[in-house]
Design a protein around this motif. Structure first.
Motif, PDB file in Angstrom:
ATOM      1  N   LEU A 134       0.838  -1.206   0.000  1.00  0.00           N
ATOM      2  CA  LEU A 134       0.000   0.000   0.000  1.00  0.00           C
ATOM      3  C   LEU A 134       0.871   1.253   0.000  1.00  0.00           C
ATOM      4  O   LEU A 134       0.646   2.179  -0.792  1.00  0.00           O
ATOM      5  CB  LEU A 134      -0.914   0.004   1.224  1.00  0.00           C
ATOM      6  CG  LEU A 134      -1.723   1.289   1.436  1.00  0.00           C
ATOM      7  CD1 LEU A 134      -2.736   1.492   0.316  1.00  0.00           C
ATOM      8  CD2 LEU A 134      -2.423   1.265   2.793  1.00  0.00           C
ATOM      9  N   LEU A 135       1.875   1.293   0.874  1.00  0.00           N
ATOM     10  CA  LEU A 135       2.733   2.476   0.953  1.00  0.00           C
ATOM     11  C   LEU A 135       3.577   2.643  -0.308  1.00  0.00           C
ATOM     12  O   LEU A 135       3.838   3.771  -0.732  1.00  0.00           O
ATOM     13  CB  LEU A 135       3.628   2.384   2.192  1.00  0.00           C
ATOM     14  CG  LEU A 135       2.900   2.583   3.521  1.00  0.00           C
ATOM     15  CD1 LEU A 135       3.810   2.236   4.692  1.00  0.00           C
ATOM     16  CD2 LEU A 135       2.377   4.006   3.660  1.00  0.00           C
ATOM     17  N   MET A 136       3.989   1.539  -0.916  1.00  0.00           N
ATOM     18  CA  MET A 136       4.743   1.637  -2.172  1.00  0.00           C
ATOM     19  C   MET A 136       3.889   2.294  -3.252  1.00  0.00           C
ATOM     20  O   MET A 136       4.374   3.125  -4.028  1.00  0.00           O
ATOM     21  CB  MET A 136       5.192   0.251  -2.630  1.00  0.00           C
ATOM     22  CG  MET A 136       6.096   0.275  -3.863  1.00  0.00           C
ATOM     23  SD  MET A 136       6.602  -1.385  -4.397  1.00  0.00           S
ATOM     24  CE  MET A 136       5.109  -1.904  -5.276  1.00  0.00           C
ATOM     25  N   ARG A 137       2.611   1.941  -3.293  1.00  0.00           N
ATOM     26  CA  ARG A 137       1.726   2.527  -4.296  1.00  0.00           C
ATOM     27  C   ARG A 137       1.373   3.976  -3.970  1.00  0.00           C
ATOM     28  O   ARG A 137       1.053   4.751  -4.865  1.00  0.00           O
ATOM     29  CB  ARG A 137       0.444   1.691  -4.426  1.00  0.00           C
ATOM     30  CG  ARG A 137       0.633   0.279  -4.933  1.00  0.00           C
ATOM     31  CD  ARG A 137       1.290   0.236  -6.317  1.00  0.00           C
ATOM     32  NE  ARG A 137       0.618   1.066  -7.283  1.00  0.00           N
ATOM     33  CZ  ARG A 137      -0.427   0.691  -8.021  1.00  0.00           C
ATOM     34  NH1 ARG A 137      -0.918  -0.517  -7.907  1.00  0.00           N
ATOM     35  NH2 ARG A 137      -0.977   1.512  -8.885  1.00  0.00           N
ATOM     36  N   MET A 138       1.429   4.329  -2.700  1.00  0.00           N
ATOM     37  CA  MET A 138       1.120   5.696  -2.301  1.00  0.00           C
ATOM     38  C   MET A 138       2.312   6.639  -2.495  1.00  0.00           C
ATOM     39  O   MET A 138       2.148   7.862  -2.525  1.00  0.00           O
ATOM     40  CB  MET A 138       0.680   5.733  -0.828  1.00  0.00           C
ATOM     41  CG  MET A 138      -0.672   5.117  -0.578  1.00  0.00           C
ATOM     42  SD  MET A 138      -1.995   6.117  -1.316  1.00  0.00           S
ATOM     43  CE  MET A 138      -3.408   5.052  -1.022  1.00  0.00           C
ATOM     44  N   ALA A 139       3.508   6.079  -2.593  1.00  0.00           N
ATOM     45  CA  ALA A 139       4.710   6.911  -2.729  1.00  0.00           C
ATOM     46  C   ALA A 139       4.881   7.395  -4.161  1.00  0.00           C
ATOM     47  O   ALA A 139       4.541   6.694  -5.117  1.00  0.00           O
ATOM     48  CB  ALA A 139       5.941   6.112  -2.302  1.00  0.00           C
ATOM     49  N   ASN A 140       5.410   8.591  -4.307  1.00  0.00           N
ATOM     50  CA  ASN A 140       5.807   9.121  -5.614  1.00  0.00           C
ATOM     51  C   ASN A 140       7.321   8.973  -5.739  1.00  0.00           C
ATOM     52  O   ASN A 140       8.071   9.475  -4.893  1.00  0.00           O
ATOM     53  CB  ASN A 140       5.418  10.600  -5.730  1.00  0.00           C
ATOM     54  CG  ASN A 140       3.918  10.808  -5.694  1.00  0.00           C
ATOM     55  OD1 ASN A 140       3.159  10.037  -6.287  1.00  0.00           O
ATOM     56  ND2 ASN A 140       3.473  11.837  -4.997  1.00  0.00           N
ATOM     57  N   PHE A 141       7.758   8.276  -6.783  1.00  0.00           N
ATOM     58  CA  PHE A 141       9.177   7.982  -6.962  1.00  0.00           C
ATOM     59  C   PHE A 141       9.748   8.728  -8.166  1.00  0.00           C
ATOM     60  O   PHE A 141       9.034   9.064  -9.105  1.00  0.00           O
ATOM     61  CB  PHE A 141       9.388   6.480  -7.197  1.00  0.00           C
ATOM     62  CG  PHE A 141       9.074   5.603  -6.021  1.00  0.00           C
ATOM     63  CD1 PHE A 141      10.004   5.408  -5.011  1.00  0.00           C
ATOM     64  CD2 PHE A 141       7.850   4.951  -5.930  1.00  0.00           C
ATOM     65  CE1 PHE A 141       9.724   4.588  -3.937  1.00  0.00           C
ATOM     66  CE2 PHE A 141       7.561   4.123  -4.856  1.00  0.00           C
ATOM     67  CZ  PHE A 141       8.507   3.939  -3.860  1.00  0.00           C
ATOM     68  N   ARG A 142      11.065   8.914  -8.126  1.00  0.00           N
ATOM     69  CA  ARG A 142      11.803   9.359  -9.297  1.00  0.00           C
ATOM     70  C   ARG A 142      13.232   8.838  -9.164  1.00  0.00           C
ATOM     71  O   ARG A 142      13.675   8.457  -8.070  1.00  0.00           O
ATOM     72  CB  ARG A 142      11.812  10.885  -9.405  1.00  0.00           C
ATOM     73  CG  ARG A 142      12.605  11.596  -8.317  1.00  0.00           C
ATOM     74  CD  ARG A 142      12.512  13.104  -8.458  1.00  0.00           C
ATOM     75  NE  ARG A 142      13.170  13.791  -7.354  1.00  0.00           N
ATOM     76  CZ  ARG A 142      12.823  14.990  -6.926  1.00  0.00           C
ATOM     77  NH1 ARG A 142      11.814  15.633  -7.493  1.00  0.00           N
ATOM     78  NH2 ARG A 142      13.470  15.555  -5.926  1.00  0.00           N
ATOM     79  N   MET A 143      13.945   8.813 -10.267  1.00  0.00           N
ATOM     80  CA  MET A 143      15.340   8.397 -10.245  1.00  0.00           C
ATOM     81  C   MET A 143      16.210   9.587  -9.851  1.00  0.00           C
ATOM     82  O   MET A 143      16.018  10.701 -10.347  1.00  0.00           O
ATOM     83  CB  MET A 143      15.765   7.852 -11.604  1.00  0.00           C
ATOM     84  CG  MET A 143      14.989   6.615 -12.045  1.00  0.00           C
ATOM     85  SD  MET A 143      15.108   5.237 -10.883  1.00  0.00           S
ATOM     86  CE  MET A 143      16.864   4.804 -11.031  1.00  0.00           C
ATOM     87  N   ASP A 144      17.161   9.359  -8.955  1.00  0.00           N
ATOM     88  CA  ASP A 144      18.035  10.443  -8.511  1.00  0.00           C
ATOM     89  C   ASP A 144      19.361   9.854  -8.040  1.00  0.00           C
ATOM     90  O   ASP A 144      19.480   8.646  -7.838  1.00  0.00           O
ATOM     91  CB  ASP A 144      17.384  11.217  -7.367  1.00  0.00           C
ATOM     92  CG  ASP A 144      17.910  12.649  -7.257  1.00  0.00           C
ATOM     93  OD1 ASP A 144      18.908  12.967  -7.927  1.00  0.00           O
ATOM     94  OD2 ASP A 144      17.325  13.429  -6.484  1.00  0.00           O
ATOM     95  N   THR A 145      20.349  10.704  -7.873  1.00  0.00           N
ATOM     96  CA  THR A 145      21.663  10.282  -7.398  1.00  0.00           C
ATOM     97  C   THR A 145      21.619  10.031  -5.892  1.00  0.00           C
ATOM     98  O   THR A 145      21.151  10.876  -5.133  1.00  0.00           O
ATOM     99  CB  THR A 145      22.722  11.351  -7.714  1.00  0.00           C
ATOM    100  OG1 THR A 145      22.963  11.356  -9.116  1.00  0.00           O
ATOM    101  CG2 THR A 145      24.028  11.062  -6.989  1.00  0.00           C
ATOM    102  N   VAL A 146      22.099   8.873  -5.511  1.00  0.00           N
ATOM    103  CA  VAL A 146      22.214   8.532  -4.090  1.00  0.00           C
ATOM    104  C   VAL A 146      23.683   8.252  -3.806  1.00  0.00           C
ATOM    105  O   VAL A 146      24.273   7.335  -4.389  1.00  0.00           O
ATOM    106  CB  VAL A 146      21.355   7.308  -3.727  1.00  0.00           C
ATOM    107  CG1 VAL A 146      21.568   6.926  -2.261  1.00  0.00           C
ATOM    108  CG2 VAL A 146      19.886   7.586  -4.000  1.00  0.00           C
ATOM    109  N   VAL A 147      24.279   9.036  -2.917  1.00  0.00           N
ATOM    110  CA  VAL A 147      25.696   8.878  -2.581  1.00  0.00           C
ATOM    111  C   VAL A 147      25.866   7.727  -1.604  1.00  0.00           C
ATOM    112  O   VAL A 147      25.080   7.572  -0.657  1.00  0.00           O
ATOM    113  CB  VAL A 147      26.249  10.182  -1.973  1.00  0.00           C
ATOM    114  CG1 VAL A 147      27.697   9.997  -1.514  1.00  0.00           C
ATOM    115  CG2 VAL A 147      26.150  11.317  -2.982  1.00  0.00           C
ATOM    116  N   ASP A 148      26.879   6.899  -1.826  1.00  0.00           N
ATOM    117  CA  ASP A 148      27.227   5.837  -0.889  1.00  0.00           C
ATOM    118  C   ASP A 148      27.525   6.480   0.471  1.00  0.00           C
ATOM    119  O   ASP A 148      28.392   7.348   0.571  1.00  0.00           O
ATOM    120  CB  ASP A 148      28.467   5.095  -1.402  1.00  0.00           C
ATOM    121  CG  ASP A 148      28.869   3.925  -0.523  1.00  0.00           C
ATOM    122  OD1 ASP A 148      28.555   3.931   0.682  1.00  0.00           O
ATOM    123  OD2 ASP A 148      29.504   2.991  -1.053  1.00  0.00           O
ATOM    124  N   PRO A 149      26.798   6.085   1.525  1.00  0.00           N
ATOM    125  CA  PRO A 149      26.980   6.753   2.831  1.00  0.00           C
ATOM    126  C   PRO A 149      28.388   6.598   3.405  1.00  0.00           C
ATOM    127  O   PRO A 149      28.793   7.370   4.275  1.00  0.00           O
ATOM    128  CB  PRO A 149      25.942   6.071   3.725  1.00  0.00           C
ATOM    129  CG  PRO A 149      25.629   4.778   3.047  1.00  0.00           C
ATOM    130  CD  PRO A 149      25.768   5.039   1.583  1.00  0.00           C
TER     131      PRO A 149
END
Length: 244
Positions: A134-149
């Motif tokens: 349910l939460l996955m369908r409610m979320a709005n996603f986009r592709m973005d840069t994620v830095v290795d922590p």
């Protein structure tokens, strides 16, 4: 005196409401899954609390979904109360595949423990899978840069054969966006052999940038997909009857 309609003339929806009303008069039955629902929703709310625009999920929506999906008289009540993972239902696979954002939704403790098999046989995991989907369908996603922590800022030297941002990003395990962020104002025309650029290990990933509003109609559309009108009516009937 008003004439009450016979049982044979009552609509399926009215008969369903009778079952809900009867269940509400039996606390042991009505509240059977409350503790598991609350625990699961609390885990997700903590995990997602820092995502942009997130409003904590009200656990009552999950209880309402369970009573619409199954109800205590259904054979699935004690095994798959949220009905996710039924044959032909793509929801469970979508959640666990990691290709649609489920990996961003699920708390770390679920990963590797919540499986297709466990969601189909363990009612607690079925609730987890249902809430996650349910939460996955409610979320709005986009592709973005994620830095290795764990990544440190490093330097790479531009060469004659490695002289455009895309090649440099690919060869250093980062993204063009990361290079541009760490080297403000850099343009392809400015890249010359011998120049040093800063970078960090990073990748393009699906990230959450907002959330849809949860309502009976959005739950019916995004969780159930079929019979949206009937599902919305049922949620609107159950939800106000779920105590805080």
């Amino acid at each position: 005196m008003a004439i009450q309609p016979s049982s044979a003339n009552r609509s399926p929806f009215d008969k369903w409401k009778d079952g809900i009303d009867a269940a509400g008069r039996s606390p042991a039955q009505w509240n059977a899954w409350d503790s598991e629902i609350r625990r699961t929703v609390d885990e997700c709310n903590r995990h997602l609390s820092n995502t942009p625009g997130y409003h904590p999920l009200d656990w009552r929506w999950i209880k309402a979904i369970i009573w619409v999906e199954t109800g205590a008289h259904s054979p699935a009540w004690n095994r798959q109360p949220m009905q996710i993972g039924n044959p032909g239902d793509p929801g469970l696979t979508s959640l666990l595949s990691g290709k649609e954002g489920g990996d961003r939704i699920m708390p770390p403790a679920w990963k590797g423990r919540l499986t297709v098999g466990s969601a189909r046989s363990n009612p607690v995991d079925n609730i987890r899978a249902g809430v996650g989907y349910l939460l996955m369908r409610m979320a709005n996603f986009r592709m973005d840069t994620v830095v290795d922590p764990n990544a440190k800022i490093e330097k790479v030297t531009v060469t004659a054969s490695n002289n455009n941002l895309w090649h440099i990003a690919r060869n250093t395990g980062t993204t063009v966006k990361n290079l541009q962020s760490l080297n403000p104002g850099i343009t392809p025309a400015q890249l010359k052999p011998g120049m040093e650029l800063k970078y960090q290990k990073a990748s393009e990933q699906r990230v959450i940038f907002g959330w849809k509003t949860i309502s009976a109609s959005t739950v019916a559309d995004l969780y159930n997909h079929a019979n949206i009108y009937d599902y919305t009516r049922k949620l609107n009937y159950v939800f106000p009857r779920v105590g805080r």
